[in-house]
Structure formats: structure tokens, C-alpha cells
Design an enzyme around this catalytic site. Sequence first.
Site, short mmCIF file in Angstrom:
data_model
loop_
_atom_site.label_atom_id
_atom_site.label_comp_id
_atom_site.label_asym_id
_atom_site.label_seq_id
_atom_site.Cartn_x
_atom_site.Cartn_y
_atom_site.Cartn_z
N HIS A 149 25.05 12.14 -16.71
CA HIS A 149 25.51 12.76 -15.12
C HIS A 149 24.66 12.39 -13.99
O HIS A 149 23.59 12.81 -14.09
CB HIS A 149 25.97 14.20 -14.89
CG HIS A 149 26.90 14.54 -16.21
ND1 HIS A 149 28.24 14.06 -16.26
CD2 HIS A 149 27.02 15.32 -17.16
CE1 HIS A 149 28.90 14.56 -17.21
NE2 HIS A 149 28.12 15.39 -17.83
N GLN A 209 35.62 7.89 -21.89
CA GLN A 209 36.40 7.69 -22.97
C GLN A 209 37.07 6.23 -22.86
O GLN A 209 37.15 5.58 -24.16
CB GLN A 209 37.25 8.77 -23.01
CG GLN A 209 36.91 10.08 -23.61
CD GLN A 209 36.64 11.14 -22.54
OE1 GLN A 209 36.28 10.49 -21.55
NE2 GLN A 209 36.94 12.18 -22.33
N THR A 254 8.26 7.51 -56.10
CA THR A 254 8.72 7.16 -54.64
C THR A 254 7.45 6.18 -54.14
O THR A 254 7.70 5.37 -53.36
CB THR A 254 8.60 8.38 -53.71
OG1 THR A 254 7.37 9.05 -53.69
CG2 THR A 254 9.71 9.46 -54.19
N LYS A 258 11.28 6.89 -50.88
CA LYS A 258 10.23 7.21 -49.70
C LYS A 258 10.69 6.99 -48.43
O LYS A 258 11.54 5.81 -48.40
CB LYS A 258 9.16 6.27 -50.04
CG LYS A 258 7.83 6.38 -49.27
CD LYS A 258 6.93 7.65 -49.83
CE LYS A 258 5.84 7.28 -50.79
NZ LYS A 258 5.22 8.46 -51.58
N ARG A 301 31.75 7.01 -8.72
CA ARG A 301 30.56 7.59 -9.15
C ARG A 301 29.76 6.52 -10.06
O ARG A 301 30.20 5.39 -10.54
CB ARG A 301 31.14 8.57 -10.12
CG ARG A 301 31.60 8.18 -11.22
CD ARG A 301 32.16 9.54 -12.46
NE ARG A 301 32.68 8.76 -13.52
CZ ARG A 301 32.92 9.48 -14.72
NH1 ARG A 301 32.62 10.77 -14.61
NH2 ARG A 301 33.56 9.13 -15.77
O1 LIG Z 1 34.22 10.34 -18.11
C1 LIG Z 1 34.37 11.54 -18.38
N1 LIG Z 1 35.12 12.14 -19.08
C2 LIG Z 1 35.03 13.35 -19.43
O2 LIG Z 1 35.92 13.90 -20.29
C3 LIG Z 1 34.56 14.25 -18.33
N2 LIG Z 1 34.49 15.51 -18.16
C4 LIG Z 1 33.70 15.56 -17.07
O3 LIG Z 1 33.39 16.82 -16.64
N3 LIG Z 1 33.40 14.57 -16.52
C5 LIG Z 1 33.59 13.46 -17.38
N4 LIG Z 1 33.74 12.16 -17.24
#
Ligand SMILES: O=c1[nH]c(=O)c2[nH]c(=O)[nH]c2[nH]1
Length: 301
Positions: free
Chosen positions: A253, A225, A57, A12, A177
Site C-alpha cells: 500500500h 485480484q 546427507t 542436505k 492509486r
Molecule cells: O486491489 C485491492 N484488492 C482488495 O481486496 C483490497 N482491499 C483493500 O483494502 N484494498 C484493496 N485493493
Amino acid sequence: MTTILGQNQYGKAENRVVKITRDGDTHHIKDLNVSVSLSGDMDEVHYSGSNANVLPTDTTKNTVFAFAKERGVESAEQFGIHLARHFVTSQEPIHRARIRIEEYAWERIEGSDAQSGKKHSFVRSGQEVRLTQVTYDGSAWEVVSGLKDLTVLNSTDSEFWGYVKDKYTTLQETNDRILATEVSGRWRFNWTDDAAEMPDWEASYQETRKHMLQAFADTYSLSLQQTMYEMGKRIIDGRSEIDEVRFSLPNKHHFLVDLEPFGLKNDNEVYFAADRPYGLIEATILRDGCKARIPVDLTNL
Ligand SMILES: O=c1[nH]c(=O)c2[nH]c(=O)[nH]c2[nH]1
């Protein structure tokens, strides 16, 4: 026979159980969404329709609610462990139980009069959803916990430059940014054996969340990353009970708006928060020597 039965499971899904614990006038709330999935000797129900091995269930749903009363809800992980153990050990045909739990957080509403003694009013926190998945096969445990919908933002200390440029690249390099993401993360515990001491699930969650947030805040970011890796590393370094972390991070973004047409200068102040498309940055961070077991695609967990 021209066909055979492959992997199958049943149970369930999405049992919404709210447990109130009353400590005099002070109440505590645990709000869970529990999904039960069982597998084992279930060939016959598929081949011939014999229900001889089938625990309904409906019964699995009742068990979730009864256990909330009988065992209490100390933590999502502990509750999942009670349920998984019960299904595997009480039903001979059931060999494996997977319990997934989402937990929704509530905060206390303080009354206008602090002395009024009202301790039973809550507002649902607009924060993350806590998650756990407990799997038991009668001998080994796997506990993967995590969270989703945790939105975080750094309004500076984020740059992005030095990337590959080809004839389709229009992105401008930036050394200041906004970095924002909605964290979806899972971490796997190395507790697999009943004989070993169990982690303190509540403390582990709170500390892991803290490591993650502090790493996000502390990291001067050259890419999402890099920030993500630091978040995972902080958890692995700080929490010995965790061997693997998986993140799925949408890059939310924020684009600077061109205010020139209005004769205005935009000095990194006014942004357009785009909802899509978004960059999607994902990785597993592992303790050295450990194997990755969390699915690559977290929607499959
Ligand atoms: O932190 C980021 N990693 C990316 O791989 C990437 N690619 C992108 O267009 N902006 C960003 N910013």
C-alpha cells in the site's frame, strides 16, 4: 508398538554451489542454493537406528557439487532433473527425490574500457530469486518453477472502488492509486514423462517472466485480484508447457500523505509506503480441465 512412523524425508538443505564456466576470457556464472530431500524404505533407521538404507546427507551434498562439475548447470530445472534421477535410480531404497533450487542472478559489470576484454566481473542483480522444485518417483516427474521477491509498481492506471462497506469501513474509494506488489509465483509444467520432449527451461523462464510483467503493465487495474488473474491468464495462454500458476501477492500500500497542515496540495505526488499490514491476494490460475497441484500456501513449497 504404540506409535508408527509417518511421512519422513531427509537430505542436505541449502547447498550453495557456484559454477563458473570459462569460455576463454568470458566467464559465465550460475549461483544456486540446492536442497535435496529423499524418501523411501527408511523405517529401520527410525525404529532401530540401522543405517543400512541411508545414503548420508553428506554424500548428497557431495553429489550436488560433483554434478555441477560432471553435468554442468545448464538450467536449474535440468540440474534438478539430473540429481533427482541419480538418487532414485542409483539407490534401491530411495523411491522419491525432491530437489529444490533457488537461483540468484548476476549481471556483468562492463569495464570502463569496452576494449579491455574483462568479462569476469559481475554484480548481483537486485531482482527476483528464481525457484524450481523437481520431484521424481522413478516413473513420473513434477517440475514446479517460479520466482519470489520480484517487486513491481504501476504509478497510475489503478483504481479501487465499489467494494462492500460496513460500519468499520473507512477506506476511501480511489480512481487513481499506486499499485505495487512483490510477486511470489509458481508454475507447474505438464512435462511428466521422460519419453516426452522436455521444455526449453531457460527460454520458458524468460518468456513466462515477460508475460507476467507485461500483463502487470498492460492491465488497467480495478483490483490487484484482477491484475493477478490477467498475469496468470497471460502465462497459460502464452506457454503451452504450463498448466497451472499460483500467485501470492502482497498489496504494497502507498497512502497519499496529507500535506494540508503545511499549506501544501498533494496532487497524487507524495505517498507513504507502508510496509505492514498489507493486503495479501492469492490465487491459482489453471488451464481449463487441469487439476490444481501447487500447494495453496507457497511457503510449503
Ligand atoms: O486491489 C485491492 N484488492 C482488495 O481486496 C483490497 N482491499 C483493500 O483494502 N484494498 C484493496 N485493493
